[in-house]
Design a protein around this motif. Structure first.
Motif, PDB file in Angstrom:
ATOM      1  N   GLN A  92       0.605  -1.258  -0.374  1.00 46.89           N
ATOM      2  CA  GLN A  92      -0.119  -0.211   0.186  1.00 46.89           C
ATOM      3  C   GLN A  92       0.792   0.972  -0.014  1.00 46.89           C
ATOM      4  O   GLN A  92       0.620   2.244  -0.318  1.00 46.89           O
ATOM      5  N   MET A  93       2.072   1.459   0.628  1.00 41.62           N
ATOM      6  CA  MET A  93       2.795   2.208   0.848  1.00 41.62           C
ATOM      7  C   MET A  93       4.095   2.261  -1.087  1.00 41.62           C
ATOM      8  O   MET A  93       4.042   2.960  -0.862  1.00 41.62           O
ATOM      9  N   GLY A  94       3.581   1.479  -1.925  1.00 38.48           N
ATOM     10  CA  GLY A  94       3.975   1.404  -2.941  1.00 38.48           C
ATOM     11  C   GLY A  94       5.255   1.531  -2.988  1.00 38.48           C
ATOM     12  O   GLY A  94       6.066   1.326  -3.861  1.00 38.48           O
ATOM     13  N   ARG A  95       6.092   0.577  -2.062  1.00 37.98           N
ATOM     14  CA  ARG A  95       7.508   0.681  -1.544  1.00 37.98           C
ATOM     15  C   ARG A  95       7.843  -0.680  -1.080  1.00 37.98           C
ATOM     16  O   ARG A  95       7.395  -1.484  -1.153  1.00 37.98           O
ATOM     17  N   ALA A  96       9.286  -1.171  -1.847  1.00 38.76           N
ATOM     18  CA  ALA A  96       9.780  -2.419  -1.771  1.00 38.76           C
ATOM     19  C   ALA A  96      10.599  -2.430   0.002  1.00 38.76           C
ATOM     20  O   ALA A  96      10.875  -1.467   0.296  1.00 38.76           O
ATOM     21  N   ILE A  97      10.478  -3.696   0.366  1.00 39.01           N
ATOM     22  CA  ILE A  97      11.239  -3.608   1.787  1.00 39.01           C
ATOM     23  C   ILE A  97      12.400  -3.593   1.051  1.00 39.01           C
ATOM     24  O   ILE A  97      13.187  -4.431   1.149  1.00 39.01           O
ATOM     25  N   PRO A  98      13.401  -2.810   2.331  1.00 37.49           N
ATOM     26  CA  PRO A  98      14.958  -2.780   2.361  1.00 37.49           C
ATOM     27  C   PRO A  98      15.063  -3.982   2.818  1.00 37.49           C
ATOM     28  O   PRO A  98      14.650  -3.841   4.393  1.00 37.49           O
ATOM     29  N   CYS A  99      16.544  -4.661   3.398  1.00 34.38           N
ATOM     30  CA  CYS A  99      17.156  -4.968   4.271  1.00 34.38           C
ATOM     31  C   CYS A  99      17.824  -4.693   4.211  1.00 34.38           C
ATOM     32  O   CYS A  99      19.036  -3.917   4.462  1.00 34.38           O
ATOM     33  N   TYR A 100      17.169  -4.383   6.139  1.00 32.56           N
ATOM     34  CA  TYR A 100      17.595  -4.172   7.321  1.00 32.56           C
ATOM     35  C   TYR A 100      18.078  -4.893   8.619  1.00 32.56           C
ATOM     36  O   TYR A 100      18.847  -4.284   9.346  1.00 32.56           O
ATOM     37  N   GLY A 101      17.912  -6.282   7.861  1.00 34.04           N
ATOM     38  CA  GLY A 101      18.989  -7.607   9.348  1.00 34.04           C
ATOM     39  C   GLY A 101      18.778  -8.361   8.724  1.00 34.04           C
ATOM     40  O   GLY A 101      18.331  -9.002   7.300  1.00 34.04           O
ATOM     41  N   THR A 102      19.630  -9.546   9.175  1.00 32.62           N
ATOM     42  CA  THR A 102      19.905 -10.282   8.282  1.00 32.62           C
ATOM     43  C   THR A 102      18.828 -11.863   8.678  1.00 32.62           C
ATOM     44  O   THR A 102      19.294 -12.760   7.608  1.00 32.62           O
ATOM     45  N   THR A 103      17.695 -11.172   9.656  1.00 31.26           N
ATOM     46  CA  THR A 103      16.387 -12.218   9.059  1.00 31.26           C
ATOM     47  C   THR A 103      16.140 -11.990   7.935  1.00 31.26           C
ATOM     48  O   THR A 103      15.451 -13.127   7.352  1.00 31.26           O
ATOM     49  N   HIS A 104      15.548 -11.004   7.269  1.00 33.73           N
ATOM     50  CA  HIS A 104      15.860 -11.062   5.453  1.00 33.73           C
ATOM     51  C   HIS A 104      16.221 -11.328   4.767  1.00 33.73           C
ATOM     52  O   HIS A 104      16.361 -12.454   4.306  1.00 33.73           O
ATOM     53  N   ALA A 105      17.560 -10.994   5.269  1.00 37.43           N
ATOM     54  CA  ALA A 105      19.011 -11.799   4.215  1.00 37.43           C
ATOM     55  C   ALA A 105      19.232 -13.065   4.388  1.00 37.43           C
ATOM     56  O   ALA A 105      19.824 -14.240   3.358  1.00 37.43           O
ATOM     57  N   ASP A 106      18.936 -14.032   5.279  1.00 42.96           N
ATOM     58  CA  ASP A 106      18.174 -14.554   6.283  1.00 42.96           C
ATOM     59  C   ASP A 106      17.215 -15.698   4.770  1.00 42.96           C
ATOM     60  O   ASP A 106      17.874 -16.756   3.807  1.00 42.96           O
ATOM     61  N   TYR A 107      16.707 -14.989   4.366  1.00 45.78           N
ATOM     62  CA  TYR A 107      15.766 -15.682   3.119  1.00 45.78           C
ATOM     63  C   TYR A 107      15.597 -14.970   1.665  1.00 45.78           C
ATOM     64  O   TYR A 107      15.351 -15.503   0.310  1.00 45.78           O
ATOM     65  N   PHE A 108      15.877 -13.773   1.895  1.00 45.14           N
ATOM     66  CA  PHE A 108      15.785 -12.858   0.887  1.00 45.14           C
ATOM     67  C   PHE A 108      16.660 -11.807   0.179  1.00 45.14           C
ATOM     68  O   PHE A 108      17.660 -10.882   0.564  1.00 45.14           O
ATOM     69  N   LYS A 109      16.939 -12.610  -0.886  1.00 44.69           N
ATOM     70  CA  LYS A 109      18.761 -11.655  -1.313  1.00 44.69           C
ATOM     71  C   LYS A 109      19.150 -10.393  -1.774  1.00 44.69           C
ATOM     72  O   LYS A 109      19.189 -10.330  -3.091  1.00 44.69           O
ATOM     73  N   GLY A 110      18.458  -9.184  -0.791  1.00 42.44           N
ATOM     74  CA  GLY A 110      18.398  -7.629  -1.294  1.00 42.44           C
ATOM     75  C   GLY A 110      16.985  -7.645  -0.653  1.00 42.44           C
ATOM     76  O   GLY A 110      16.267  -8.421  -0.569  1.00 42.44           O
ATOM     77  N   ASP A 111      16.898  -6.513  -1.297  1.00 45.83           N
ATOM     78  CA  ASP A 111      15.473  -5.850  -1.332  1.00 45.83           C
ATOM     79  C   ASP A 111      14.431  -6.193  -2.267  1.00 45.83           C
ATOM     80  O   ASP A 111      14.383  -7.119  -3.247  1.00 45.83           O
ATOM     81  N   ILE A 112      12.941  -6.730  -1.186  1.00 41.63           N
ATOM     82  CA  ILE A 112      12.531  -7.186  -1.925  1.00 41.63           C
ATOM     83  C   ILE A 112      11.171  -6.312  -2.610  1.00 41.63           C
ATOM     84  O   ILE A 112      10.957  -5.818  -1.990  1.00 41.63           O
ATOM     85  N   PRO A 113      10.770  -6.525  -3.915  1.00 42.56           N
ATOM     86  CA  PRO A 113      10.453  -5.296  -5.260  1.00 42.56           C
ATOM     87  C   PRO A 113       8.852  -5.684  -4.965  1.00 42.56           C
ATOM     88  O   PRO A 113       8.260  -6.003  -4.140  1.00 42.56           O
ATOM     89  N   CYS A 114       8.606  -4.205  -4.921  1.00 38.09           N
ATOM     90  CA  CYS A 114       7.488  -3.886  -5.376  1.00 38.09           C
ATOM     91  C   CYS A 114       7.018  -3.184  -6.681  1.00 38.09           C
ATOM     92  O   CYS A 114       7.629  -2.571  -7.255  1.00 38.09           O
ATOM     93  N   THR A 115       6.031  -3.839  -7.187  1.00 38.84           N
ATOM     94  CA  THR A 115       5.182  -3.518  -8.727  1.00 38.84           C
ATOM     95  C   THR A 115       5.102  -2.059  -9.084  1.00 38.84           C
ATOM     96  O   THR A 115       4.550  -1.514  -8.253  1.00 38.84           O
ATOM     97  N   ARG A 116       5.196  -1.419  -9.940  1.00 36.46           N
ATOM     98  CA  ARG A 116       4.601  -0.729 -10.613  1.00 36.46           C
ATOM     99  C   ARG A 116       3.280  -0.221 -11.174  1.00 36.46           C
ATOM    100  O   ARG A 116       2.528  -1.488 -10.489  1.00 36.46           O
ATOM    101  N   LYS A 117       2.860   1.090 -11.064  1.00 35.11           N
ATOM    102  CA  LYS A 117       1.373   0.940 -10.894  1.00 35.11           C
ATOM    103  C   LYS A 117       0.298  -0.092 -12.027  1.00 35.11           C
ATOM    104  O   LYS A 117       1.437   0.786 -12.976  1.00 35.11           O
ATOM    105  N   ILE A 118      -0.048  -0.317 -11.560  1.00 35.31           N
ATOM    106  CA  ILE A 118      -1.321  -0.970 -13.073  1.00 35.31           C
ATOM    107  C   ILE A 118      -1.689  -0.450 -12.963  1.00 35.31           C
ATOM    108  O   ILE A 118      -2.073   0.741 -12.892  1.00 35.31           O
TER     109      ILE A 118
END
Lengths: 234, 234, 234, 234
Positions: free
Chosen positions: B105-131
């Protein structure tokens, strides 16, 4: 009399607690039988876990008790005002659920930030104006209903089935008491996600365009709805 | 046919509810059998606690129903577009889980702020453009899938197994329906911690360096992974 | 002796845990018998799930032990100071419940943002001043009680049944131990909704006018209360 | 061998899940027997609900396996470094619990905002410095331990039993595995209340003075502690 309606209203009141919409006695559900012109509503101050059929009161739309020993919910006159004015409403839920109440306390309508909202509510969920000193002084609960009806000037209660009463909390309705309960569950979740989103969108603008809003609402509730199995609209 | 796959897809759909990823009917899981080229997906609008094998629909990648009485999930065409383009995907989960949806809803990718994220997702989790209005007007769900695929231009869906659809919610995938479900649980928790961190880091910069990101991802999923017991990568 | 009071105090202490007001041993409840002039209070450091009647201590208002093997709660002298000064109090609850404690940590009174608050607390819920070095150094717990009493100069403890001890947490009272527990549940929920509302009201002003505050408080607790069934005030 | 220690470590690992400190496999507990010089630790990647004694590994302080079939937790070398340097530690808990991890992701020590914090932690709960590229490249987990030890230069690990590893999560210790678990529960709750308080205190200053901090810490853990029953210090 009205055994089926009473059973449903009883069930919906108990769900207030199990669905985490109300603690203690902080919510009430009513149902309406349009043929008989009668309303079934929770007794005032009765706790959900001990509630039985005998704790329900049956009244006509003028507020005259037809059956039941309990004082009806103090919010009765608000329910009646809604039934008298919004012709297709068959069930009403009032709660102090956390996030819907916070929006009411902020005195703000809930902006449509996502498709979860658009799936159920066709536009921003309105918040009433401030109630006046005079409206509080006499027939407070009835006036609360009048302010709700006033808020829907230009709004269709058949596609916007919830309102926030300023500084108070939400009233939600539907095709039945259980449908109203369902919509109250949706409202609380939508209110939470909107609260978390609000103020953090880059550019501060709600992101859902009118086309996306209509697309989602209509695929569930429109004339050509295709969500769910045949014969259902939800 | 596909009894084992159906059983897993059924189980994963029920876990949506018990793992608190979806209330009501707000999520769907599918699984894919690459040998037969068939997809098993949840029926539209079916509640999780009453769902049985008969509420699943089997279709080919062209969307032709092979087995099942239920209308498939309205999001079917998004699932199919993902299976057609991301070759190693064997299961897909779509939810409206709270924090992942708030990022959408914020229209934002999730930045990698910690190792919990890095353990599973190799980088920012992307958000699509507006349809666009046109993409909404015709083949909306398929176009949602196309926008997801477009978002992965330059991104490897084998190491980034989730996407946020702008204003809507997350789609998550994996080696199986249950693996996708596992990743959806991780996403929601990572999304929550990132939401709470975001805007409160002194200097406003994500803190995880590329070395730390790779170290954590690779000790679980890299060629020399050493997390877990022998024979496992997770 | 005081079997009925002990039973109630025991039940109220166990409810601290089941109502999510206290984890571990982070809360204590006492009850007061005005005829005998005796207080029953939880033993210090006893966990709720193993607590039995033998873990309660009976004392007079001077703090002399009349019955019981356990050291009383370390907060005993704060309870006693409240009973000695607020004449109608029959039960006291102290917790570190999350949101009430956060307001105490912010060092702020809880503004009345809505009718949920007004239904139970007639005005802002006060926060004590900072305790001095001297007051900490000698008779700390008794001085905590004195600072509470000082805070109520000009406030009626019969219509404001809670206080936040700065940097510490809430003390809540009532007509009985279970009534105090009930008020502590209300306080935590009101504190949460106020915390979420605070700072996000356009114009930054609390929205509840004095008329609305009094209307809601009085329909539950005033001379002409009409909430609940006959014979009840709550 | 070490049957009693194994039983306790097993129980503490299972409590990670039931106390909501860890989902999936996001945490590990170890215990230390100083007479035998041996550590018992969770196997890597084992889920809590299926964990049995056989999933524990016994090692000496040099990291040599003495008993057990499972690969030990990948965080083993961090645990060992702590045991080698903090002489009174008998149990260690590592989690990714939400609020403690958020503080680690913010890269900030947790300020002492209230007596709940002061009851257990004598001062701000420290956060480590950023780990360097070289420290990540070789012996990452051991270097994580070294950075923890470096952080305690001038700090006493006997009165500050927790640390936040920057961008990662908390390590917490105690007199036993279960005591460390207890402290980890406290940390998560203190971290949550501090997170909610932080940035909202008028004047932006932590409110707990040194006298109040010492008073609360010492009434539980000091030489003249008077919290709890005789013979207990907690």
């Amino acid at each position: 009399m009205l055994e089926q309606l009473k059973e449903e209203v009883l069930k919906a009141n108990k769900l207030l607690s199990s669905e985490h919409l109300a603690i203690l006695t902080w919510g009430n559900v009513s149902g309406f039988d349009p043929e008989k012109g009668l309303v079934v509503i929770k007794g005032s101050g009765v706790e959900y876990n001990i509630m039985e059929s005998q704790h329900l009161t049956v009244l006509d739309l003028g507020g005259n008790v037809v059956e039941g020993e309990c004082n009806p919910s103090t919010d009765l006159d608000t329910h009646l005002e809604i039934y008298r004015n919004f012709k297709n409403v068959r069930g009403i839920v009032h709660t102090h659920s956390t996030y819907a109440t916070v929006w009411a306390q902020m005195g703000r309508a809930i902006p449509c930030y996502g498709t979860t909202h658009a799936d159920y509510f066709k536009g921003d969920i309105p918040c009433t104006r401030k109630i006046t000193k005079e409206e509080i002084g006499r027939d407070y609960e009835k006036n609360t209903g009048k302010v709700i009806v006033e808020t829907f000037c230009g709004l269709d209660p058949d596609v916007m089935r919830a309102v926030l009463v300023r500084c108070h909390g939400p009233f939600v309705w539907g095709n039945s008491a259980l449908d109203a309960l369902h919509n109250a569950v949706v409202l609380e979740n939508v209110a939470k996600m909107a609260f978390l989103t609000d103020g953090r969108v880059p550019g501060q603008e709600p992101l859902v365009d009118d086309e996306l809003l209509k697309k989602h609402y209509n695929r569930k509730f429109g004339a050509d709805a295709y969500y769910g199995q045949s014969g259902e609209t939800k």
